[in-house]
Design a protein around this motif. Structure first.
Motif, PDB file in Angstrom:
ATOM      1  N   ARG A   1       0.849  -1.188   0.000  1.00 43.43           N
ATOM      2  CA  ARG A   1       0.000   0.000   0.000  1.00 43.43           C
ATOM      3  C   ARG A   1       0.876   1.227   0.000  1.00 43.43           C
ATOM      4  O   ARG A   1       1.476   1.549   1.011  1.00 43.43           O
ATOM      5  CB  ARG A   1      -0.877   0.028   1.258  1.00 43.43           C
ATOM      6  N   PRO A   2       0.932   1.924  -1.102  1.00 43.46           N
ATOM      7  CA  PRO A   2       1.739   3.134  -1.110  1.00 43.46           C
ATOM      8  C   PRO A   2       1.209   4.114  -0.078  1.00 43.46           C
ATOM      9  O   PRO A   2       0.033   4.068   0.287  1.00 43.46           O
ATOM     10  CB  PRO A   2       1.535   3.680  -2.525  1.00 43.46           C
ATOM     11  N   GLY A   3       2.056   4.982   0.382  1.00 39.44           N
ATOM     12  CA  GLY A   3       1.680   5.902   1.451  1.00 39.44           C
ATOM     13  C   GLY A   3       0.842   7.069   0.989  1.00 39.44           C
ATOM     14  O   GLY A   3       1.148   8.210   1.285  1.00 39.44           O
ATOM     15  N   LYS A   4      -0.205   6.771   0.251  1.00 37.71           N
ATOM     16  CA  LYS A   4      -1.089   7.854  -0.175  1.00 37.71           C
ATOM     17  C   LYS A   4      -2.503   7.489   0.201  1.00 37.71           C
ATOM     18  O   LYS A   4      -2.944   6.368   0.016  1.00 37.71           O
ATOM     19  CB  LYS A   4      -0.971   8.072  -1.670  1.00 37.71           C
ATOM     20  N   ASP A   5      -3.253   8.441   0.736  1.00 37.68           N
ATOM     21  CA  ASP A   5      -4.583   8.122   1.190  1.00 37.68           C
ATOM     22  C   ASP A   5      -5.607   8.334   0.078  1.00 37.68           C
ATOM     23  O   ASP A   5      -5.299   8.812  -1.004  1.00 37.68           O
ATOM     24  CB  ASP A   5      -4.928   8.924   2.449  1.00 37.68           C
ATOM     25  N   GLN A   6      -6.844   7.968   0.409  1.00 43.51           N
ATOM     26  CA  GLN A   6      -7.916   8.058  -0.578  1.00 43.51           C
ATOM     27  C   GLN A   6      -8.138   9.487  -1.064  1.00 43.51           C
ATOM     28  O   GLN A   6      -8.444   9.696  -2.232  1.00 43.51           O
ATOM     29  CB  GLN A   6      -9.204   7.525   0.063  1.00 43.51           C
TER      30      GLN A   6
END
Lengths: 204, 204
Positions: free
Chosen positions: B15-20
């Motif tokens: 899971r890349p460190g970017k949120d929705q």
């Protein structure tokens, strides 16, 4: 791409009974409907009931059609601005008002071509050249606004370049809803826009 | 298309460190840049530095992203209109003025989502539903204009529906040139637009 000039005997091939103006009008409709980039010469030929080869007898390329459409819109707008600038017997306010009024008329008269112009994003040399001409026209219109403000004809509490953007934003937004066969006449629209912009909506 | 819910162990995959919220923001930027239809989930994954599979852990589909973007714009505009309508202590003119002012603020605050909304042409169920909500909002705003005219607050020589189209055409045209980092403040733009629309440009 084949151009008509490169074909040895264009006139002997099957020429459907449609003239260049019709081809251009149908092309602009199609570009506005599905986007210029997404439209192929094959799509246009199909719409016209031509073979692709017959279409190339009429027009050298898709880009050529785009160029003519953008010229139609830009030449018209340039004339409107030049006519307003040339009327040196009028005040700057009167020249500005005339430029707005006549821009609305031009937009409605040449609705498909102006709609196409306003969607251009600079994806080709023809589009970049059109954007450059649009910027020049915008600068001339902003100059008219600045002159009207300097002369004392319009309010000075809003920066002239912001007034210019709001004014021509309102004019350009007409392409979103005005339809040639709409029930509101072009004159009514032009009068209403000009009255709202200069006198405002408040009851007096 | 794979949805996150269908994946057995989504949290264990990379899971890349970017949120929705970031995914949605980048998706809207890309849709506005190259068009929704022309944008693939692969394009979006590449922009985010994700694999396509990792992107599908964040969002079930491209249409889902479109839906959320359109909801962002429409929910905001609905709140603006509802708040204006609800203020029954104000005159209709004051409610209309407030709706215009707050629409400008909302548009600038949510510029990418509103820009996307205004480009929707009805090519999918999500787009058709958004167009329906837009028409309902337009009708409510036209109603505010009609009430202000009936009350004597604004001029009655222009049909209320034409006033409504011109007013919100001017508001919507802001998406063509306003930039979040632009040198003109949102307040200046909102004040100028409201002043021009209601008091007009003429010097007093």
């Amino acid at each position: 791409m084949t151009t008509a000039a490169e074909e040895p005997t264009p006139r002997r091939r099957g020429r459907p009974g449609k003239d260049q103006a019709t081809v251009l009008r149908e092309a602009i409709e199609l570009f506005n409907l599905q986007g210029y980039d997404a439209t192929s010469m094959g799509d246009l030929a199909a719409r016209l009931g031509f073979t692709k080869s017959a279409l190339y007898h009429h027009v050298p390329s898709k880009e050529h059609l785009l160029q003519r459409a953008l010229d139609e819109a830009l030449d018209g707008l340039s004339e409107v601005v030049a006519a307003a600038q040339a009327d040196t017997s009028a005040t700057a306010l009167e020249r500005l008002r005339r430029a707005i009024r006549n821009s609305v008329d031009l937009l409605i008269d040449h609705l498909p071509a102006v709609t196409l112009l306003l969607r251009v994003r600079g994806n080709s040399p023809a589009e970049l050249a059109a954007l450059k001409r649009r910027r020049e026209l915008d600068a001339q219109l902003a100059q008219l606004v600045a002159e009207a403000a300097a002369e004392g004809g319009i309010r000075t509490d809003i920066p002239p370049d912001l007034i210019s953007r709001l004014l021509f934003g309102m004019v350009n937004s007409l392409t979103e809803w005005v339809r040639p066969s709409g029930r509101i006449s072009p004159d009514t629209i032009a009068d209403a826009l000009t009255a709202m912009a200069f006198e405002g909506l408040l009851a007096h």
